[in-house]
Design an enzyme around this catalytic site. Structure first.
Site, mmCIF file in Angstrom:
data_model
loop_
_atom_site.group_PDB
_atom_site.id
_atom_site.type_symbol
_atom_site.label_atom_id
_atom_site.label_comp_id
_atom_site.label_asym_id
_atom_site.label_seq_id
_atom_site.Cartn_x
_atom_site.Cartn_y
_atom_site.Cartn_z
ATOM 1 N N ARG A 1 -0.558 -0.733 -8.601
ATOM 2 C CA ARG A 1 -1.971 -0.435 -8.326
ATOM 3 C C ARG A 1 -2.083 1.079 -8.294
ATOM 4 O O ARG A 1 -1.436 1.750 -7.483
ATOM 5 C CB ARG A 1 -2.412 -0.989 -6.990
ATOM 6 N N ASP B 1 0.851 -1.199 0.000
ATOM 7 C CA ASP B 1 0.000 0.000 0.000
ATOM 8 C C ASP B 1 0.884 1.245 0.000
ATOM 9 O O ASP B 1 2.046 1.185 0.413
ATOM 10 C CB ASP B 1 -0.848 0.059 1.276
HETATM 11 P P1 FDA Z 1 -13.877 8.993 -6.135
HETATM 12 O O1 FDA Z 1 -13.628 9.396 -4.728
HETATM 13 O O2 FDA Z 1 -13.865 10.028 -7.196
HETATM 14 O O3 FDA Z 1 -15.232 8.199 -6.177
HETATM 15 C C1 FDA Z 1 -15.863 7.759 -7.371
HETATM 16 C C2 FDA Z 1 -17.219 7.204 -6.975
HETATM 17 O O4 FDA Z 1 -17.017 5.983 -6.225
HETATM 18 C C3 FDA Z 1 -18.000 8.105 -6.016
HETATM 19 O O5 FDA Z 1 -18.798 9.016 -6.705
HETATM 20 C C4 FDA Z 1 -18.807 7.110 -5.231
HETATM 21 O O6 FDA Z 1 -19.960 6.761 -5.943
HETATM 22 C C5 FDA Z 1 -17.914 5.921 -5.138
HETATM 23 N N1 FDA Z 1 -17.126 5.951 -3.877
HETATM 24 C C6 FDA Z 1 -15.844 6.324 -3.708
HETATM 25 N N2 FDA Z 1 -15.443 6.196 -2.428
HETATM 26 C C7 FDA Z 1 -16.516 5.744 -1.765
HETATM 27 C C8 FDA Z 1 -16.748 5.400 -0.414
HETATM 28 N N3 FDA Z 1 -15.825 5.529 0.520
HETATM 29 N N4 FDA Z 1 -17.990 4.978 -0.097
HETATM 30 C C9 FDA Z 1 -18.967 4.840 -1.014
HETATM 31 N N5 FDA Z 1 -18.794 5.138 -2.319
HETATM 32 C C10 FDA Z 1 -17.604 5.584 -2.694
HETATM 33 N N6 FDA Z 1 -5.300 5.128 -1.147
HETATM 34 C C11 FDA Z 1 -4.022 5.366 -0.758
HETATM 35 O O7 FDA Z 1 -3.659 6.521 -0.559
HETATM 36 N N7 FDA Z 1 -3.142 4.328 -0.606
HETATM 37 C C12 FDA Z 1 -3.488 3.031 -0.876
HETATM 38 O O8 FDA Z 1 -2.656 2.113 -0.737
HETATM 39 C C13 FDA Z 1 -4.817 2.774 -1.324
HETATM 40 N N8 FDA Z 1 -5.224 1.499 -1.649
HETATM 41 C C14 FDA Z 1 -6.445 1.317 -2.234
HETATM 42 C C15 FDA Z 1 -6.785 0.064 -2.756
HETATM 43 C C16 FDA Z 1 -7.994 -0.104 -3.430
HETATM 44 C C17 FDA Z 1 -8.338 -1.453 -4.006
HETATM 45 C C18 FDA Z 1 -8.890 1.000 -3.562
HETATM 46 C C19 FDA Z 1 -10.202 0.849 -4.286
HETATM 47 C C20 FDA Z 1 -8.561 2.224 -3.031
HETATM 48 C C21 FDA Z 1 -7.354 2.412 -2.358
HETATM 49 N N9 FDA Z 1 -7.014 3.647 -1.842
HETATM 50 C C22 FDA Z 1 -5.715 3.863 -1.435
HETATM 51 C C23 FDA Z 1 -8.025 4.736 -1.700
HETATM 52 C C24 FDA Z 1 -8.008 5.692 -2.899
HETATM 53 O O9 FDA Z 1 -6.850 6.478 -2.873
HETATM 54 C C25 FDA Z 1 -9.234 6.632 -2.846
HETATM 55 O O10 FDA Z 1 -9.180 7.397 -1.678
HETATM 56 C C26 FDA Z 1 -10.569 5.900 -2.869
HETATM 57 O O11 FDA Z 1 -10.543 4.794 -3.742
HETATM 58 C C27 FDA Z 1 -11.705 6.865 -3.296
HETATM 59 O O12 FDA Z 1 -11.481 7.353 -4.570
HETATM 60 P P2 FDA Z 1 -12.091 6.715 -5.913
HETATM 61 O O13 FDA Z 1 -10.958 6.399 -6.811
HETATM 62 O O14 FDA Z 1 -12.941 5.563 -5.614
HETATM 63 O O15 FDA Z 1 -12.831 7.894 -6.639
#
Ligand code: FDA
Length: 305
Positions: free
Chosen positions: A179, A129
């Site tokens: 990732r 991570d």
């Molecule tokens: P964004 O926040 O733009 O969301 C897109 C859409 O997804 C939203 O409109 C909503 O519908 C849905 N969504 C997103 N988050 C949600 C939530 N919490 N609850 C409900 N719906 C939600 N970060 C990091 O700094 N270090 C790491 O090692 C990791 N590892 C990691 C692994 C995996 C498999 C994932 C999916 C995420 C991470 N993250 C992470 C977290 C990442 O940086 C980020 O904060 C979250 O994924 C939220 O951003 P999105 O890319 O989903 O897009």
């Protein structure tokens, strides 16, 4: 909102008290199948039946003793054995501060080396991570050293950091597994894109640039995002370059956009769900609330009778 929840997640006083409250425990269940390894593995079975693989993170960060890091490494070694025994298509994802990065980077590396070897022997894979920007350099250094000896390892990079394009180029000679996520910490404008548009366009450019620049190479790209529009945009840009959907995986967190995870798997995307579990869930849960205000409303509703 984001800053308030990230602050709540770091507050030591609250960290020891809030997780004991029943409503907090009920609310976190939306994102976490339970606190034990068995809870996490049980959650994998219906996903696997739907063609979705799993990754596992045992929650906890910034340990205070190397003995605690030893215990975390032992836990992951047992987990790898349990994944193999259960016939689960599962990989592990570790935080380096949980393996002692703050206390002694060499000990941290020895744990990583041992776990990566164990993961390869059991047919699994080890992912690292990415934490806040104070750890980016140290994390990349550890991965460079690890990857030289263990091909079945990958690292998380964050599209909100301005440096990430250079980090991808630095890692490219290793044929890395990456990732890509947007980033979950509160970073200053000087080093990070703060607007949604900036973070998203960086994400697309990094994903498309990494895959198209590594054709015929044994690289792996995981799109760690719930942003389905962004995933489809990347798939379309790659398709225009003659690169299919099997060039990347979609990775989402357990309990978030579960219906979309199934839909994407049925539509031919390779999908993996990251399952987090353990009793040290408080700062991690605060980051999930910070990402999406609707989750706060959900948490409040779970307090009500
Ligand atoms: P964004 O926040 O733009 O969301 C897109 C859409 O997804 C939203 O409109 C909503 O519908 C849905 N969504 C997103 N988050 C949600 C939530 N919490 N609850 C409900 N719906 C939600 N970060 C990091 O700094 N270090 C790491 O090692 C990791 N590892 C990691 C692994 C995996 C498999 C994932 C999916 C995420 C991470 N993250 C992470 C977290 C990442 O940086 C980020 O904060 C979250 O994924 C939220 O951003 P999105 O890319 O989903 O897009």
């Amino acid at each position: 909102m984001l800053r308030v929840f990230l602050w709540l997640g770091r507050n030591e006083w609250l960290k020891t008290r809030l997780p004991r409250l029943g409503f907090m425990r009920r609310a976190v269940r939306r994102f976490m199948p339970g606190e034990t390894m068995e809870d996490a593995l049980a959650a994998a079975r219906p996903l696997q039946a739907a063609g979705i693989g799993t990754k596992y993170t045992h929650l906890g960060e910034n340990l205070e003793s190397l003995a605690a890091a030893d215990a975390v490494a032992d836990h992951y070694a047992t987990l790898l054995d349990r994944i193999a025994e259960a016939g689960i298509d599962g990989e592990i994802s570790v935080k380096l501060t949980q393996l002692g990065l703050d206390l002694d980077p060499e000990t941290c590396f020895l744990h990583l080396d041992r776990l990566a070897g164990h993961a390869a022997r059991t047919g699994s894979y080890l992912w690292i991570d990415m934490e806040g920007s104070a750890y980016t350099d140290a994390t990349i250094l550890q991965y460079e050293r690890l990857r030289a000896a263990h091909p079945r390892t990958g690292i998380c990079l964050q599209s909100y950091l301005r440096r990430t394009a250079a980090d991808v180029e630095r890692l490219r000679p290793l044929d890395p597994s990456i990732r890509l996520v947007k980033g979950a910490y509160d970073e200053p404008e000087t080093i990070a894109f703060r607007s949604r548009r900036g973070v998203d366009s960086s994400y697309v450019a990094l994903a498309v640039g990494f895959v198209s620049g590594s054709r015929e190479r044994p690289v792996r790209l995981g799109l760690g995002t719930h942003d389905v529009a962004l995933i489809e945009q990347i798939a379309a840009q790659l398709a225009a370059l003659g690169i299919g959907r099997d060039a990347f995986e979609v990775e989402m967190l357990y309990g978030i956009r579960a219906a979309e995870q199934l839909r994407l798997a049925r539509a031919g995307y390779r999908v993996q769900t990251l399952i987090a579990y353990g009793d040290a869930w408080y700062p991690w849960y605060m980051r999930r609330l910070a990402e999406r205000p609707a989750n706060v409303a959900f948490a409040i509703r779970s307090i009500l009778p």
